[in-house]
Design an enzyme around this catalytic site. Structure first.
Site, mmCIF file in Angstrom:
data_model
loop_
_atom_site.group_PDB
_atom_site.id
_atom_site.type_symbol
_atom_site.label_atom_id
_atom_site.label_comp_id
_atom_site.label_asym_id
_atom_site.label_seq_id
_atom_site.Cartn_x
_atom_site.Cartn_y
_atom_site.Cartn_z
ATOM 1 N N ASP A 287 0.823 -1.233 0.143
ATOM 2 C CA ASP A 287 -0.021 0.191 -0.064
ATOM 3 C C ASP A 287 0.860 1.176 0.030
ATOM 4 O OD1 ASP A 287 0.850 -0.341 2.767
ATOM 5 O OD2 ASP A 287 -1.224 -0.108 3.371
HETATM 6 C C1 LAN Z 1 3.667 -0.606 10.166
HETATM 7 C C2 LAN Z 1 3.623 0.725 9.742
HETATM 8 C C3 LAN Z 1 2.988 0.911 8.332
HETATM 9 C C4 LAN Z 1 1.965 0.134 8.097
HETATM 10 C C5 LAN Z 1 0.957 0.634 6.885
HETATM 11 C C6 LAN Z 1 1.833 0.759 5.777
HETATM 12 C C7 LAN Z 1 0.310 1.733 7.188
HETATM 13 C C8 LAN Z 1 -0.012 -0.542 6.700
HETATM 14 O O1 LAN Z 1 -1.043 -0.182 5.635
HETATM 15 C C9 LAN Z 1 0.611 -1.622 6.480
HETATM 16 C C10 LAN Z 1 1.239 -2.340 7.621
HETATM 17 C C11 LAN Z 1 2.297 -1.203 8.163
HETATM 18 C C12 LAN Z 1 3.551 -1.603 6.993
HETATM 19 C C13 LAN Z 1 3.035 -1.583 9.662
HETATM 20 C C14 LAN Z 1 2.953 -3.007 9.991
HETATM 21 C C15 LAN Z 1 3.373 -3.169 11.509
HETATM 22 C C16 LAN Z 1 4.436 -2.370 11.802
HETATM 23 C C17 LAN Z 1 5.507 -2.560 11.047
HETATM 24 C C18 LAN Z 1 4.030 -0.923 11.721
HETATM 25 C C19 LAN Z 1 2.650 -0.637 12.507
HETATM 26 C C20 LAN Z 1 4.956 -0.158 12.394
HETATM 27 C C21 LAN Z 1 5.560 -0.895 13.578
HETATM 28 C C22 LAN Z 1 4.926 -2.185 13.189
HETATM 29 C C23 LAN Z 1 5.950 -3.301 13.772
HETATM 30 C C24 LAN Z 1 5.329 -4.604 13.948
HETATM 31 C C25 LAN Z 1 6.296 -3.081 15.262
HETATM 32 C C26 LAN Z 1 7.277 -3.801 15.858
HETATM 33 C C27 LAN Z 1 6.497 -4.927 16.663
HETATM 34 C C28 LAN Z 1 6.410 -6.077 16.574
HETATM 35 C C29 LAN Z 1 5.283 -6.989 16.867
HETATM 36 C C30 LAN Z 1 7.315 -7.074 15.497
#
Ligand code: LAN
Length: 650
Positions: free
Chosen positions: A391
């Site tokens: 996305d």
């Molecule tokens: C994110 C940030 C961006 C987000 C979007 C692009 C907004 C979404 O549409 C798809 C998923 C994604 C890429 C996403 C997935 C999970 C993340 C990476 C996070 C919320 C930022 C932090 C989180 C990550 C998993 C945090 C670390 C914790 C763990 C459980 C490993």
């Protein structure tokens, strides 16, 4: 249908003006919006623990900022929540306690005493969620035999097995990769008087008397969102049995394999790593491999990428930034306002950032390191980070195509075509799009989720947000090239069918990455519309009826993180500008911008703007893994402007 000329009713004019000025004044020199991406409360302690294992402490200014932040976000009951807005958990309470101790706060400090009073009666370290125990074991504050096993040998199993680690969601995979190395080595910080003292403080009894077998199973109810299933328990028993007989040779091979994967991740991301946790854990792994080595040095150099100083102290961001994502939305919002001469410089700068941060190459040996080809994709943050996302690519492409008619897009047709190719390559069999990769394993693997505190972490599955963004981008692309492309058409149709399939009975869609139904429904509706649904489509009518039914009497909408946790609408105390903006964008897209509902919503949003052009702070609007809130700093500056611009058009 001939397009009616767009008439802007200038009701929001001064408000948009001020909102745009705020956006312009907060834009970075590079053209992006860089900001606070905090919220989760398990990042700082993992960082501090990691440094401690390496015999380091944060330098003094940073240490002060971190301590201030942790103190500021200690709950009234003495504990810390999974994120800054959530009720206390043992996992985050014990870890933040340890972090403060490692940063020099004394045992008899009032805040720390209150923390102990909260977590000791609940079982202390023994009752922490799984990740807390892993970090404590690394510090020598917990025994490895009291952990659910994470053997690195799992990586050596046949790749065809549905539960091979390469099939896990990349965030889960990348966190458990260094964990498996550290577990395989039983890596442990050297003993010290400070650690010995902390060990006495975080257990509610004598450490020497702990029953580690029972400790493995123990977890405080406060930390359980995803209960351990019989399948997980069986898998743990199996792995424990293995751990008892594990041969040295196989272990060494597995450790080497894991280390190679770690190196590939480090290099592909310029030592930024996919997220803050594997960033720290990979660095710690290298410390054990070679404390003076180039890898440790390279990691230390990229640590600052994760820190952010805000009014509440210094925090560790949940990613190296959210720049590309925010910039792509900001562009679309500004273009929606009509993109006057005054905003062209801002758009031109943003266009430069978007151009500079597209991923142009695949990673080294993608198949060997289980990476999907990257070329043409956009990441969430920066090109250097190197992990493109479905996305983010879609929003990047949409932003370019919105800039193109203004003559401001800087990305070549060939590169836009690469982005389209990337999006097409990421479509799942079910017609939807997941986040970073194709769905690689069955969703039932979720029964093996060992994290306690998160849900939906095992497999990258199709989401309404990712699917809708990709459908919208492909539709915009089709319009842009003005020639038929059967592959694109088919992808759009399959995407739309997926979106329809997952619409809920009540007309809404659940958001997974934003709070919650207003976010999901904004995507659901815009996905269907982009795919050609008419505004009379019953799916759209049900969606807008759903939103209208949750509008508050003052015209606003309000949802809180509990919505995501409980899977049902949970209302906040007052209206939220971000939720209201998503609802308005949805109503307007579905042709209801002139409705009484949209009019009242816009009225509320206009009245909510402060004299300085900003909307006042409100609860966190971002989420991940159903449970953890994460703050999107730019949303309050972007979405109200976007929504009012769209509602002004008739
Ligand atoms: C994110 C940030 C961006 C987000 C979007 C692009 C907004 C979404 O549409 C798809 C998923 C994604 C890429 C996403 C997935 C999970 C993340 C990476 C996070 C919320 C930022 C932090 C989180 C990550 C998993 C945090 C670390 C914790 C763990 C459980 C490993």
């Amino acid at each position: 249908m001939s397009a009616a000329p767009e008439v802007r009713v200038p009701r929001s004019e001064p408000i948009l003006q001020r909102g745009l000025e705020v956006l312009a004044s907060t834009q970075d020199a590079e053209g992006s919006w860089y900001g606070d991406y905090g919220g989760p409360q398990f990042l700082i302690p993992i960082y501090v623990a990691g440094l401690h294992v390496m015999g380091r402490v944060p330098e003094s200014a940073q240490r002060e900022g971190l301590v201030a932040y942790l103190r500021r976000h200690q709950n009234a009951d003495g504990g810390w929540g999974l994120d800054v807005e959530s009720p206390s958990q043992v996992f985050t309470s014990v870890l933040n306690y340890v972090a403060l101790r490692l940063m020099g706060v004394a045992e008899d400090n009032t805040g720390l005493r209150r923390a102990r009073q909260w977590f000791l009666p609940r079982g202390g370290a023994l009752a922490s969620g799984a990740w807390g125990k892993i970090i404590l074991a690394l510090l020598g504050l917990y025994e490895y035999r009291g952990l659910q096993p994470v053997p690195p040998e799992l990586w050596l199993l046949p790749e065809s097995l549905p539960f091979h680690p390469s099939r896990l969601w990349c965030h889960c995979r990348m966190v458990y990769l260094p964990m498996s190395w550290l577990y395989g080595r039983k890596a442990r910080a050297p003993e010290s008087p400070l650690l010995a003292s902390i060990r006495r403080e975080i257990f509610d009894g004598d450490y020497a008397q702990v029953d580690w077998t029972a400790a493995r199973e123990r977890v405080s109810p406060t930390d359980v969102y995803t209960p351990r299933t019989v399948w997980l328990k069986a898998a743990n028993q199996l792995m424990l049995g293995y751990e008892r007989v594990a041969g040295k040779q196989l272990r060494e091979r597995a450790l080497d394999f894991a280390l190679e994967q770690i190196r590939a991740e480090d290099e592909a991301t310029h030592y930024i790593c996919i997220g803050p946790i594997n960033k720290v854990l990979n660095m710690v792994v290298w410390h054990f491999v070679n404390p003076e080595g180039p890898e440790v040095r390279a990691h230390l150099e990229r640590l600052p990428d994760y820190f952010y100083e805000a009014a509440d102290g210094i925090k560790m961001n949940g990613y190296n930034s959210s720049e590309l994502w925010d910039t792509a939305f900001a562009v679309q919002a500004v273009v929606a306002t009509g993109a006057s001469e005054a905003t062209r410089p801002m758009l031109a700068e943003a266009a430069r950032f978007i151009e500079a941060n597209q991923v142009l190459e695949d990673t080294r040996e993608p198949a060997r390191f289980y990476r999907h080809p990257s070329k043409g994709g956009w990441p969430f943050s920066t090109r250097e980070h190197g992990w493109p996302i479905s996305d983010c690519t879609a929003e990047g492409l949409k932003a370019c195509l919105a800039l193109a008619p203004l003559g401001l897009n800087r990305v070549s047709e060939a590169r836009l075509q690469d982005a389209v190719g990337f999006i097409l390559s990421m479509q799942n069999k079910d017609g939807g799009w997941a986040t970073y990769e194709l769905q690689r394993g069955p969703q039932v693997l979720e029964v093996l989720n060992p994290s306690d505190v998160f849900s939906t972490i095992m497999v990258d599955i199709s989401y309404v947000e990712c699917t809708s963004a990709c459908v919208q981008a492909l539709a915009a692309w089709r319009k842009h090239i003005q020639r038929p492309d059967a592959r694109v058409d088919e992808a759009i149709a399959r995407g739309a069918a997926f979106i329809r399939k997952i619409q809920r009975e009540d007309g809404s869609w659940v958001g997974s990455w934003g709070v919650c139904f207003t976010y999901g429904t904004w995507f659901g509706v815009n996905g269907l519309l982009a795919a050609g649904a008419s505004p009379e489509d019953p799916a759209l009518r049900r969606a807008t009826a759903f939103l209208r039914s949750y509008q508050r009497s003052d015209g606003s909408w309000s949802e809180v993180v509990e919505s995501c946790r409980q899977g049902r609408w949970v209302e906040g105390k007052e209206g939220h500008a971000v939720n209201t903006a998503w609802a308005l964008l949805t109503l307007a897209a579905a042709g209801e911008q002139a409705s009484d509902s949209a009019r009242r919503g816009a009225q509320w949003l206009r009245g909510r703007q402060q004299a300085d052009g900003r909307w006042p702070p409100e609860p966190i609007a971002g989420i991940f893994n159903r449970t953890c809130a994460i703050h999107y700093d730019a949303y309050l500056r972007i979405f109200p402007v976007w929504a009012l611009a769209v509602c002004d058009k008739r």
